[in-house]
Design an enzyme around this catalytic site. Structure first.
Site, short mmCIF file in Angstrom:
data_model
loop_
_atom_site.label_atom_id
_atom_site.label_comp_id
_atom_site.label_asym_id
_atom_site.label_seq_id
_atom_site.Cartn_x
_atom_site.Cartn_y
_atom_site.Cartn_z
N CYS A 1 0.34 1.61 7.36
CA CYS A 1 -0.31 1.97 6.08
C CYS A 1 -1.58 2.78 6.32
CB CYS A 1 -0.63 0.71 5.28
SG CYS A 1 0.87 -0.06 4.62
N GLU B 1 0.84 -1.21 0.00
CA GLU B 1 0.00 0.00 0.00
C GLU B 1 0.86 1.25 0.00
OE1 GLU B 1 -0.16 -2.66 1.94
OE2 GLU B 1 -2.14 -2.95 2.82
N1 THU Z 1 2.16 -6.43 4.13
C1 THU Z 1 1.69 -5.61 3.15
O1 THU Z 1 2.30 -5.46 2.10
N2 THU Z 1 0.52 -4.97 3.39
C2 THU Z 1 -0.24 -5.08 4.53
O2 THU Z 1 -1.24 -4.42 4.67
C3 THU Z 1 0.16 -6.04 5.57
C4 THU Z 1 1.51 -6.62 5.41
C5 THU Z 1 3.40 -7.16 3.89
C6 THU Z 1 4.58 -6.69 4.68
C7 THU Z 1 5.42 -7.93 4.74
O3 THU Z 1 6.22 -7.98 3.57
C8 THU Z 1 4.43 -9.08 4.68
O4 THU Z 1 3.22 -8.53 4.23
C9 THU Z 1 4.21 -9.76 6.01
O5 THU Z 1 3.93 -8.85 7.00
#
Ligand code: THU
Length: 136
Positions: free
Chosen positions: A88, A54
């Site tokens: 985020c 995000e």
């Molecule tokens: N992650 C995201 O990209 N977006 C989210 O809203 C939650 C978590 C990613 C961060 C990390 O690379 C993986 O998911 C595990 O936390």
């Protein structure tokens, strides 16, 4: 537009760099003018430096000169669509509480406004400043 956004989020997810968690996430942000900017998560061996999909999508849009957004679509593994993390939520709130967030899973989707996800963000008001975020 929902279909294009979902497709863009899926495509970005394919580029996710997630060797540590194995959770691949894609996000696509629609600007008020109808442009789409996508992002994926980018992990790091120093785990805390990981960027979520995000925030990468928001960065891509802002770097291209766009700050007014309508909708964010998130695509990840899991049945019902993941809930965006707190960092985020704070970053999304910078650009307006009305933004719609749709999180797509294999078995359904969840929808919120940023206001619902994060009702009382730390904001420019807390710094004693006028908001400048929606000026493009
Ligand atoms: N992650 C995201 O990209 N977006 C989210 O809203 C939650 C978590 C990613 C961060 C990390 O690379 C993986 O998911 C595990 O936390």
């Amino acid at each position: 537009m929902m279909e294009e956004l979902t497709r863009a989020a899926h495509e970005a997810r394919l580029h996710a760099y997630a060797p540590y968690s194995g959770l691949r996430v894609g996000a696509a942000l629609e600007t008020e003018s109808g442009r789409i900017f996508a992002g994926c998560n980018v992990e790091n061996a120093s785990y805390g430096l990981t960027n979520c999909a995000e925030r990468v999508a928001v960065g891509a849009a802002v770097a291209a000169g766009f700050r007014r957004f309508r909708r964010l679509v998130i695509v990840a593994d899991g049945e019902r669509g993941l809930a965006p993390c707190g960092a985020c939520r704070q970053v999304l709130a910078e650009f307006g509480s009305g933004l719609e967030v749709v999180s797509v899973g294999s078995d359904g989707q969840r929808r919120w406004t940023v206001e619902q996800l994060y009702p009382e963000p730390f904001s420019e008001a807390d710094l004693g400043r006028e908001s400048d975020a929606g000026s493009r």
